[in-house]
Design an enzyme around this catalytic site. Structure first.
Site, PDB file in Angstrom:
ATOM      1  N   LEU A   1      42.291  42.781  41.060  1.00 30.39           N
ATOM      2  CA  LEU A   1      41.005  43.178  41.648  1.00 30.39           C
ATOM      3  C   LEU A   1      40.815  42.506  43.014  1.00 30.39           C
ATOM      4  O   LEU A   1      40.436  43.135  43.993  1.00 30.39           O
ATOM      5  CB  LEU A   1      39.880  42.764  40.687  1.00 30.39           C
ATOM      6  CG  LEU A   1      38.438  43.040  41.086  1.00 30.39           C
ATOM      7  CD1 LEU A   1      38.156  44.541  41.100  1.00 30.39           C
ATOM      8  CD2 LEU A   1      37.461  42.357  40.113  1.00 30.39           C
TER       9      LEU A   1
ATOM     10  N   GLU B   1      29.158  30.335  39.308  1.00 29.33           N
ATOM     11  CA  GLU B   1      27.987  30.870  40.036  1.00 29.33           C
ATOM     12  C   GLU B   1      27.809  32.362  39.707  1.00 29.33           C
ATOM     13  O   GLU B   1      26.681  32.836  39.514  1.00 29.33           O
ATOM     14  CB  GLU B   1      28.174  30.676  41.555  1.00 29.33           C
ATOM     15  CG  GLU B   1      28.099  29.221  42.025  1.00 29.33           C
ATOM     16  CD  GLU B   1      29.331  28.376  41.674  1.00 29.33           C
ATOM     17  OE1 GLU B   1      30.381  28.952  41.294  1.00 29.33           O
ATOM     18  OE2 GLU B   1      29.263  27.143  41.778  1.00 29.33           O
TER      19      GLU B   1
ATOM     20  N   TRP C   1      45.936  36.725  44.461  1.00 30.85           N
ATOM     21  CA  TRP C   1      45.635  35.978  43.234  1.00 30.85           C
ATOM     22  C   TRP C   1      45.876  36.808  41.973  1.00 30.85           C
ATOM     23  O   TRP C   1      45.030  36.853  41.080  1.00 30.85           O
ATOM     24  CB  TRP C   1      44.193  35.457  43.248  1.00 30.85           C
ATOM     25  CG  TRP C   1      44.035  34.326  44.200  1.00 30.85           C
ATOM     26  CD1 TRP C   1      43.486  34.368  45.433  1.00 30.85           C
ATOM     27  CD2 TRP C   1      44.473  32.963  43.997  1.00 30.85           C
ATOM     28  NE1 TRP C   1      43.568  33.120  46.018  1.00 30.85           N
ATOM     29  CE2 TRP C   1      44.161  32.245  45.153  1.00 30.85           C
ATOM     30  CE3 TRP C   1      45.112  32.295  42.934  1.00 30.85           C
ATOM     31  CZ2 TRP C   1      44.444  30.896  45.313  1.00 30.85           C
ATOM     32  CZ3 TRP C   1      45.388  30.950  43.082  1.00 30.85           C
ATOM     33  CH2 TRP C   1      45.053  30.266  44.257  1.00 30.85           C
TER      34      TRP C   1
ATOM     35  N   GLY D   1      36.462  38.427  46.899  1.00 28.06           N
ATOM     36  CA  GLY D   1      36.626  37.681  45.649  1.00 28.06           C
ATOM     37  C   GLY D   1      35.445  37.939  44.737  1.00 28.06           C
ATOM     38  O   GLY D   1      35.400  38.938  44.006  1.00 28.06           O
TER      39      GLY D   1
ATOM     40  N   GLU E   1      38.242  34.979  37.010  1.00 30.13           N
ATOM     41  CA  GLU E   1      37.498  35.963  36.204  1.00 30.13           C
ATOM     42  C   GLU E   1      35.986  35.768  36.342  1.00 30.13           C
ATOM     43  O   GLU E   1      35.218  35.993  35.416  1.00 30.13           O
ATOM     44  CB  GLU E   1      37.994  35.974  34.751  1.00 30.13           C
ATOM     45  CG  GLU E   1      39.486  36.307  34.721  1.00 30.13           C
ATOM     46  CD  GLU E   1      40.028  36.776  33.409  1.00 30.13           C
ATOM     47  OE1 GLU E   1      39.256  37.280  32.587  1.00 30.13           O
ATOM     48  OE2 GLU E   1      41.258  36.663  33.222  1.00 30.13           O
TER      49      GLU E   1
HETATM   50  N1  COS Z   1      30.063  46.421  32.639  1.00 27.74           N
HETATM   51  C1  COS Z   1      29.902  47.710  33.015  1.00 27.74           C
HETATM   52  N2  COS Z   1      29.369  48.073  34.201  1.00 27.74           N
HETATM   53  C2  COS Z   1      28.970  47.085  35.021  1.00 27.74           C
HETATM   54  C3  COS Z   1      29.112  45.721  34.692  1.00 27.74           C
HETATM   55  C4  COS Z   1      29.678  45.402  33.439  1.00 27.74           C
HETATM   56  N3  COS Z   1      29.837  44.144  33.062  1.00 27.74           N
HETATM   57  N4  COS Z   1      28.619  44.972  35.717  1.00 27.74           N
HETATM   58  C5  COS Z   1      28.188  45.828  36.662  1.00 27.74           C
HETATM   59  N5  COS Z   1      28.404  47.098  36.231  1.00 27.74           N
HETATM   60  C6  COS Z   1      28.038  48.338  36.935  1.00 27.74           C
HETATM   61  C7  COS Z   1      26.547  48.350  37.235  1.00 27.74           C
HETATM   62  O1  COS Z   1      25.837  48.863  36.142  1.00 27.74           O
HETATM   63  C8  COS Z   1      26.475  49.221  38.462  1.00 27.74           C
HETATM   64  O2  COS Z   1      26.510  50.571  38.031  1.00 27.74           O
HETATM   65  P1  COS Z   1      25.637  51.712  38.772  1.00 27.74           P
HETATM   66  O3  COS Z   1      26.297  51.906  40.095  1.00 27.74           O
HETATM   67  O4  COS Z   1      25.770  52.905  37.853  1.00 27.74           O
HETATM   68  O5  COS Z   1      24.245  51.176  38.886  1.00 27.74           O
HETATM   69  C9  COS Z   1      27.760  48.927  39.198  1.00 27.74           C
HETATM   70  O6  COS Z   1      28.664  48.364  38.223  1.00 27.74           O
HETATM   71  C10 COS Z   1      27.574  47.931  40.330  1.00 27.74           C
HETATM   72  O7  COS Z   1      26.994  46.771  39.769  1.00 27.74           O
HETATM   73  P2  COS Z   1      26.195  45.679  40.624  1.00 27.74           P
HETATM   74  O8  COS Z   1      25.228  46.380  41.531  1.00 27.74           O
HETATM   75  O9  COS Z   1      25.681  44.660  39.679  1.00 27.74           O
HETATM   76  O10 COS Z   1      27.362  45.104  41.528  1.00 27.74           O
HETATM   77  P3  COS Z   1      27.381  43.828  42.473  1.00 27.74           P
HETATM   78  O11 COS Z   1      28.112  44.171  43.703  1.00 27.74           O
HETATM   79  O12 COS Z   1      26.021  43.247  42.609  1.00 27.74           O
HETATM   80  O13 COS Z   1      28.362  42.834  41.687  1.00 27.74           O
HETATM   81  C11 COS Z   1      28.984  41.140  40.165  1.00 27.74           C
HETATM   82  C12 COS Z   1      28.146  42.392  40.429  1.00 27.74           C
HETATM   83  C13 COS Z   1      28.680  40.030  41.150  1.00 27.74           C
HETATM   84  C14 COS Z   1      28.595  40.715  38.771  1.00 27.74           C
HETATM   85  C15 COS Z   1      30.475  41.528  40.218  1.00 27.74           C
HETATM   86  O14 COS Z   1      30.883  41.852  41.527  1.00 27.74           O
HETATM   87  C16 COS Z   1      31.380  40.432  39.702  1.00 27.74           C
HETATM   88  O15 COS Z   1      31.521  40.250  38.493  1.00 27.74           O
HETATM   89  N6  COS Z   1      32.017  39.655  40.620  1.00 27.74           N
HETATM   90  C17 COS Z   1      33.008  38.686  40.227  1.00 27.74           C
HETATM   91  C18 COS Z   1      34.349  39.313  40.268  1.00 27.74           C
HETATM   92  C19 COS Z   1      35.334  38.510  39.521  1.00 27.74           C
HETATM   93  O16 COS Z   1      35.115  38.077  38.401  1.00 27.74           O
HETATM   94  N7  COS Z   1      36.498  38.329  40.154  1.00 27.74           N
HETATM   95  C20 COS Z   1      37.571  37.662  39.549  1.00 27.74           C
HETATM   96  C21 COS Z   1      38.669  38.659  39.338  1.00 27.74           C
HETATM   97  S1  COS Z   1      39.886  38.173  38.222  1.00 27.74           S
HETATM   98  S2  COS Z   1      40.668  36.592  39.029  1.00 27.74           S
END
Ligand code: COS
Length: 395
Positions: free
Chosen positions: A135, A381, A166, A141, A377
């Site tokens: 991803l 924060e 990564w 990130g 993952e």
């Molecule tokens: N399951 C299913 N759908 C999800 C979800 C989940 N856990 N989290 C978000 N969504 C959906 C939302 O419902 C939204 O859908 P709609 O467009 O239909 O409204 C869409 O995805 C976008 O969600 P959101 O607006 O919350 O996105 P953001 O850009 O605000 O990001 C976070 C949300 C910050 C939670 C997300 O980007 C994240 O988890 N970031 C961390 C990434 C990560 O863990 N990276 C490590 C990778 S592995 S090393």
């Protein structure tokens, strides 16, 4: 009572004989086959192909995947119990196991076509092949929706270009689920998931990531230069990639929580043993409150982590029938368990003092390995953001 009995009281949480059996099998394998080689693989940073192949034979690489798709056909609780035991011996083996189980196999099971399940899930779940998940990018990130890698479509073929970073297990993986932009102006809804075969032209490995901990789990960048991907290798529909990535990460976060618990327990058990044996000022050091209170806090946080992880495992299990998300439970378990791993491994170094800082004992490795659980993952924060948004009804 032995130290290891003392670390598993689980008073109101009676495990079934089947769960006890998988835990014991994982514990025996981890302590006999992984713990003795962990220091040398940590030092060299080599990928532990042999032990991972054996874990495949034992069914540890696709624990929750139905037998018809090459898995062990067990439940999420069995998965977290086994992963905790593997990570107690070596977190790097745990990363490889967790990525294959949660980030690759679970995604294929949830979103794959029957053909994709036969071709990619079956070999990965049975340990014949290794899966990974990609991803993150150099400039994307925590804010995962801002990725730049592009896939353009012509007929039923996509051309993939870009650089992802990564990627755990990438140098050893046969297949990688990759998230790439197909419609830039659609933001989150313009991201699509693809199953990439790493032996095809257009795919190459970029720089390996030199890491503080989990050093035996290979991590690198991956590069796409006009990689041709047929429509059959698209996972889910066009534009569904972000939701697939998030859904799969929910499962992954339960795995990382279990990994953190395993590290915390290893650090704790080493500390109890040392506090009982080491003497200073004419007493065992455990008899000083300064040490005893550390043991108390470590133990309490470990048991609280365990309950959050079991709760998340049960929520994920229920979701198989209801389809409901288990985002909140997964994020809480990951947040608390990862901070517990960092706390416990830090205290373990302090309790061992000079010996905690020495490479003669595994305690310094627990300290280095623990930190990543607060980062990958989803950082702590990001977990707090997810939990607070859900609790405040902002999502
Ligand atoms: N399951 C299913 N759908 C999800 C979800 C989940 N856990 N989290 C978000 N969504 C959906 C939302 O419902 C939204 O859908 P709609 O467009 O239909 O409204 C869409 O995805 C976008 O969600 P959101 O607006 O919350 O996105 P953001 O850009 O605000 O990001 C976070 C949300 C910050 C939670 C997300 O980007 C994240 O988890 N970031 C961390 C990434 C990560 O863990 N990276 C490590 C990778 S592995 S090393």
């Amino acid at each position: 009572m032995t130290t290891s009995e003392a670390s598993h009281p689980t008073p109101n949480f009676q495990l079934s004989p089947e769960h006890e059996m998988i835990r014991q099998a994982a514990r025996d394998f981890a302590q006999n086959e992984i713990a003795p080689i962990a220091p040398e693989f940590d030092e060299s940073g080599k990928f532990p192909h042999e032990t991972i192949a054996k874990m495949g034979e034992m069914g540890f690489m696709g624990i929750e995947i139905p037998e018809e798709y090459g898995g062990a056909g067990l439940d999420t609780l069995a998965y977290v119990l086994a992963l905790e035991e593997i990570c107690k011996a070596d977190a790097a083996h745990g990363t490889i196991m967790s990525v294959n189980n949660s980030l690759f196999c679970y995604g294929l099971l949830r979103f794959g076509t029957e053909e994709q399940k036969q071709k990619y899930l079956k070999p990965a779940a049975s340990g014949q092949a290794l899966g990974a998940y990609s991803l993150t990018e150099p400039m994307s990130g925590s804010d995962a929706g801002t990725m730049r890698s592009r896939a353009t479509r012509e007929g039923d073929t996509y051309t993939l270009n870009g650089r992802k970073s990564w990627v755990s297990s990438a140098p050893a993986a046969n297949f990688i689920v990759v998230f790439i932009v197909t419609e830039p102006e659609m933001k989150h809804q313009g991201i699509t998931a693809f199953i990439v075969e790493t032996d095809k032209p257009g795919f190459s490995l970029g720089k390996p990531e030199p890491k503080l901990g989990i050093r035996a789990s290979a991590t690198s960048e991956i590069l796409f230069e006009n990689y041709q991907c047929s429509e059959e290798n698209r996972l889910g529909e066009e534009g569904e990639g972000f939701k697939i990535a998030m859904t799969v990460l929910d499962a992954g976060r339960i795995g990382i929580a279990s990994q953190a618990l395993g590290i915390a327990e290893a650090a704790y058990e080493a500390s109890v043993e040392y506090a009982r044996e080491r003497e200073a000022f004419g007493k065992k050091i455990g008899q000083f409150q300064g040490i005893g209170f550390k043991i108390a806090d470590m133990k309490t946080r470990i048991e609280a982590s365990r309950l959050l992880i079991y709760q998340a495992a049960l929520a994920k299990e229920r979701s198989k029938d209801t389809g409901e998300r288990f985002t909140l439970e997964a994020s809480m378990a990951k947040l608390f368990a990862s901070e517990t791993a960092v706390y416990c491994s830090n205290e373990a170094v302090q309790i061992h003092a000079g010996m905690g800082y020495s490479k003669e004992l595994p305690v310094e490795r627990y300290y280095r390995d623990a930190k990543i659980t607060e980062i990958y993952e989803g950082t702590s924060e990001i977990q707090r953001l997810v939990i607070s948004r859900m609790e405040l009804g902002l999502r």
